[in-house]
Write an enzyme that holds these catalytic residues in place. Structure first.
Site, PDB file in Angstrom:
ATOM      1  N   LYS A   1       1.583 -22.168  59.742  1.00 39.36           N
ATOM      2  CA  LYS A   1       0.785 -21.948  60.947  1.00 39.36           C
ATOM      3  C   LYS A   1      -0.557 -22.641  60.751  1.00 39.36           C
ATOM      4  CE  LYS A   1       3.176 -17.603  61.840  1.00 39.36           C
ATOM      5  NZ  LYS A   1       3.116 -16.149  62.029  1.00 39.36           N
TER       6      LYS A   1
ATOM      7  N   LYS B   1      12.382 -10.112  66.265  1.00 39.61           N
ATOM      8  CA  LYS B   1      11.660  -9.198  65.392  1.00 39.61           C
ATOM      9  C   LYS B   1      12.551  -8.011  65.032  1.00 39.61           C
ATOM     10  CE  LYS B   1       7.586 -11.211  65.157  1.00 39.61           C
ATOM     11  NZ  LYS B   1       6.972 -11.622  63.884  1.00 39.61           N
TER      12      LYS B   1
END
Length: 331
Positions: A216, A109
């Site tokens: 997803k 991240k």
């Protein structure tokens, strides 16, 4: 599914859990979810709390698809997964990577509010050192950069041999412009939010704004719908987690296992970020892999991780509203 099960059917087995995170991630320290058991097995409904009912109802469709229908035909019985490194300080990276047994790839991240590009560079440098030259590194900005910022950041990070950059900018137009600007660098752009939060998840592919799709299962309405999107887009896909429990991760693994081709390690090892999970053992990477197949939560874990009464009631109210939308075809 033409007719969804009744709300009473869902509530008959529904359990609301609150899973503590070992490290703060996505701005939260606890991940809440509703689990319930359908004829095909246990399934999960866990849209993030800030999502409205219309968006959350798509996640419910995914839960019903997984719990009330047979799994899609798999092409593989296990899936290789990546480590996920939150926006931690460089000195905390080693402990995070240690939770992801055998993973050869890390997603890191970046662009965290309150941090700087120097923080990102330091974090990525430690991961590269830990994985060695053969390890694979991808970074995820969650759409936080504008085009100029993204171009500058990718230049700063390019020396670490990036596999791809995930959602560097928020809009499809920005992604397309950035992709053109950095074409000479041969660093692919992957789209996540531009797929899972879009009214038209195929627009990013038609616009030539991405090289890779991040898919997803829950946000896209289930395994079957996600498979259709990947097939129509004609781009390679990476199946990722929405910070699911092990039950939701099994849904993601079912999707990854059913893809005809799977060229990238998937972001489904995120149970390793929890201090506790609902299955015993949890669905965490072993030798960098997750097995395909359904999982069932432990009764003891469900009891130990049960959400407080007020949170249980909040989730049951939300489940009822989303069920009404799905039943009416109104989402």
């Amino acid at each position: 599914m033409s007719t969804p099960p009744s709300l009473d059917d869902l509530l008959a087995t529904a359990r609301v859990v609150a899973l503590p995170l070992a490290t703060r991630f996505r701005g939260i320290d606890v991940r809440e979810a509703v689990l319930f058991e359908g004829p095909a097995g246990w399934t999960e409904f866990s849209p993030f709390t800030e999502y409205g009912d219309t968006e959350a109802s798509v996640w419910l469709e995914a839960a019903l698809d997984f719990g009330w229908t047979d799994a899609a035909r798999p092409h593989r019985d296990q899936v290789r997964v990546n480590a996920t490194v939150p926006a931690v300080s460089a000195d905390a990276v080693a402990a995070i990577l240690a939770r992801f047994d055998g993973c050869r790839t890390a997603k890191i991240k970046v662009a965290e509010p309150g941090q700087t590009l120097d923080d990102d560079v330091a974090r990525v440098a430690v991961v590269r050192s830990a994985l060695g030259p053969e390890g694979r590194i991808r970074v995820d900005a969650n759409g936080a950069w504008n085009v100029d910022e993204a171009e500058h950041a990718i230049h700063a990070l390019a020396g670490f041999d990036l596999e791809y950059v995930e959602q560097p900018c928020a809009s499809i137009d920005e992604l397309a412009e950035l992709r053109a600007r950095i074409a000479y660098m041969d660093i692919p752009i992957a789209a996540d939010e531009s797929v899972r939060k879009a009214d038209d998840p195929l627009r990013v592919a038609r616009a030539g704004a991405a090289d890779i799709l991040i898919v997803k299962a829950q946000p896209l309405g289930g395994v079957r719908r996600a498979l259709e999107i990947v097939a129509e887009a004609g781009l390679p896909a990476v199946v990722s987690s929405a910070l699911d429990t092990s039950v939701g991760l099994a849904m993601g693994v079912a999707l990854a296992a059913a893809l005809p081709t799977l060229d990238y390690d998937c972001g489904l090892g995120t149970s390793a970020l929890f201090a506790a999970d609902v299955c015993e053992p949890a669905l965490v990477p072993r030798a960098g892999m997750l097995p395909a197949g359904r999982v069932s939560p432990s009764v003891e874990r469900l009891d130990a991780l049960a959400a407080p009464t007020e949170r249980r009631d909040w989730w049951f109210d939300r489940l009822a509203r989303c069920h009404a939308l799905v039943s009416a075809g109104g989402r």
